[in-house]
Design a protein around this motif. Structure first.
Motif, mmCIF file in Angstrom:
data_model
loop_
_atom_site.group_PDB
_atom_site.id
_atom_site.type_symbol
_atom_site.label_atom_id
_atom_site.label_comp_id
_atom_site.label_asym_id
_atom_site.label_seq_id
_atom_site.Cartn_x
_atom_site.Cartn_y
_atom_site.Cartn_z
ATOM 1 N N ASP A 134 -5.062 1.527 1.920
ATOM 2 C CA ASP A 134 -5.948 0.820 0.950
ATOM 3 C C ASP A 134 -5.042 -0.112 -0.054
ATOM 4 O OD1 ASP A 134 -7.741 0.129 -0.947
ATOM 5 O OD2 ASP A 134 -9.023 1.969 -0.628
ATOM 6 N N SER A 148 -0.751 -0.444 -11.284
ATOM 7 C CA SER A 148 -0.952 -1.269 -12.306
ATOM 8 C C SER A 148 -0.136 -1.382 -13.479
ATOM 9 C CB SER A 148 -2.563 -1.519 -12.625
ATOM 10 O OG SER A 148 -2.960 -0.446 -13.224
ATOM 11 N N SER A 149 0.303 -0.128 -13.996
ATOM 12 C CA SER A 149 0.859 -0.168 -15.037
ATOM 13 C C SER A 149 2.627 -0.642 -15.056
ATOM 14 C CB SER A 149 1.459 1.503 -15.690
ATOM 15 O OG SER A 149 1.556 2.304 -14.684
ATOM 16 N N ARG A 206 -5.951 -2.164 -2.269
ATOM 17 C CA ARG A 206 -6.711 -2.363 -3.661
ATOM 18 C C ARG A 206 -6.299 -1.028 -4.298
ATOM 19 N NH1 ARG A 206 -12.741 -4.536 -4.375
ATOM 20 N NH2 ARG A 206 -11.642 -6.152 -3.520
ATOM 21 N N ALA A 207 -6.420 0.183 -3.685
ATOM 22 C CA ALA A 207 -6.166 1.717 -4.339
ATOM 23 C C ALA A 207 -4.802 1.677 -5.027
ATOM 24 C CB ALA A 207 -6.695 2.546 -3.447
ATOM 25 N N TYR A 208 -4.059 1.075 -3.995
ATOM 26 C CA TYR A 208 -2.529 1.097 -4.294
ATOM 27 C C TYR A 208 -2.326 0.442 -5.531
ATOM 28 C CZ TYR A 208 2.576 0.670 -3.997
ATOM 29 O OH TYR A 208 3.795 0.767 -4.251
ATOM 30 N N LYS A 209 -2.822 -1.026 -5.574
ATOM 31 C CA LYS A 209 -2.305 -1.867 -6.632
ATOM 32 C C LYS A 209 -2.918 -1.470 -8.053
ATOM 33 C CE LYS A 209 -0.145 -4.644 -4.086
ATOM 34 N NZ LYS A 209 1.288 -4.898 -4.354
ATOM 35 N N ASN A 210 -4.064 -0.738 -7.908
ATOM 36 C CA ASN A 210 -4.708 -0.041 -9.100
ATOM 37 C C ASN A 210 -3.698 0.922 -9.557
ATOM 38 O OD1 ASN A 210 -6.854 -1.810 -9.202
ATOM 39 N ND2 ASN A 210 -8.304 -0.353 -8.133
ATOM 40 N N ARG A 211 -3.259 1.746 -8.517
ATOM 41 C CA ARG A 211 -2.497 2.996 -8.868
ATOM 42 C C ARG A 211 -1.093 2.850 -9.631
ATOM 43 N NH1 ARG A 211 -2.678 8.490 -7.037
ATOM 44 N NH2 ARG A 211 -1.534 9.400 -8.675
ATOM 45 N N ASN A 228 0.831 -1.148 0.032
ATOM 46 C CA ASN A 228 -0.049 -0.191 0.007
ATOM 47 C C ASN A 228 0.889 1.130 0.191
ATOM 48 O OD1 ASN A 228 0.546 0.570 2.832
ATOM 49 N ND2 ASN A 228 -0.786 -1.140 3.247
#
Length: 284
Positions: free
Chosen positions: A273, A282-283, A275-280, A143
């Protein structure tokens, strides 16, 4: 009579010139005899026109300028290969870094946060506000609070001016420090070596942890992030990530941090958070 006066002034003038020459020579000898074990002398540096860095009283502006040159050498030599495949990742790391820089104990210098294209779990910093975070470390964090703990720790080294002191000690051990200071080209080379090898002492690590934790709290990041990240890395076993191999006494550092963090407020703040971090990121 006039001849006698002329002779008197002529002798006085010669004596004055000889006295001035003697004074200059005495001062030159005095300067060259200061700290004789410290490499080349003041006089030789002046004659050769070498730029020197006086490490004992280096100003913020001088430190930033020297850090910029060290950074340029790290990049041009390929020892720090900058990640450039995703502008959003670079922007995200800079956003976290600048947020922490504003609440650090040295907010009065400019900070530069760069992502290094390297899968090893590592981060490092050099003087003058330059911080480097490997892509491998970004991916290893769960995170934003965990990542912020590493960035804050590296800022802590800059706050403590650890690179400046390490450079001074390295220059002394190599016989490169003169009475005037350190040859700028040697300073840059030592700065690059220190950035790559990261030989931080126990006291430096504990101080950077303390500065980093305080910085996280002021920036409203959850303190649990620093413990979560360090414990995760310790559990990997084997030789361990290079981030830990170059940062000694990790178990002791965790114990010290646990004593400073109130369990009741450890999760208070931003950045937990997952999930929010992994989405951020993801690239990556």
């Amino acid at each position: 009579m006039f001849q006698r006066l002329f002779d008197f002034f002529n002798r006085f003038s010669r004596n004055w010139r000889y006295g001035l020459i003697s004074l200059v020579l005495a001062l030159a000898i005095g300067f060259t005899n200061i700290q004789p074990s410290y490499g080349i002398s003041w006089l030789e540096l002046m004659i050769r026109g070498i730029q020197v860095v006086q490490l004992s009283n280096i100003s913020n502006a001088q430190e930033v300028a020297l850090g910029k040159e060290i950074n340029q050498e790290l990049l041009s030599s390929g020892q720090a290969k900058i990640y450039n495949r995703s502008r959003s990742i670079t922007s995200y790391i800079d956003q976290i870094g600048q947020r922490l820089a504003k609440t650090s104990q040295r907010p009065d210098i400019p900070y530069t946060f760069q992502v290094v294209d390297d899968d090893s779990i590592n981060a490092f910093a050099t003087m003058g506000g330059y911080v480097y975070i490997n892509t491998g470390l970004i991916k290893a964090a769960d995170n934003e609070a965990e990542l912020a703990s590493v960035v804050g720790h590296e800022i802590g080294h800059i706050v403590g001016r650890h690179s400046v002191e390490q450079m001074k000690q390295r220059a002394i051990s190599q016989g490169l420090l003169s009475a005037a200071g350190l040859d700028r080209s040697n300073a840059i080379q030592i700065g690059v070596e220190l950035a790559v090898s990261r030989p931080n002492s126990r006291s430096d690590e504990l101080e950077a942890d303390r500065f980093g934790l305080d910085n996280m709290t002021k920036a409203n990041y959850a303190p649990a992030g620093i413990l979560g990240f360090m414990n995760k890395l310790l559990k990997k076993g084997g030789s361990g990530p290079s981030f830990l191999s170059t940062h000694p006494a990790t178990s002791e550092r965790i114990k010290v941090l646990q004593q400073k963090i109130d369990p009741a407020t450890a999760n208070s703040g931003n950045g937990l958070d997952n999930r929010a971090y992994k989405n951020r990121i993801s690239s990556l």
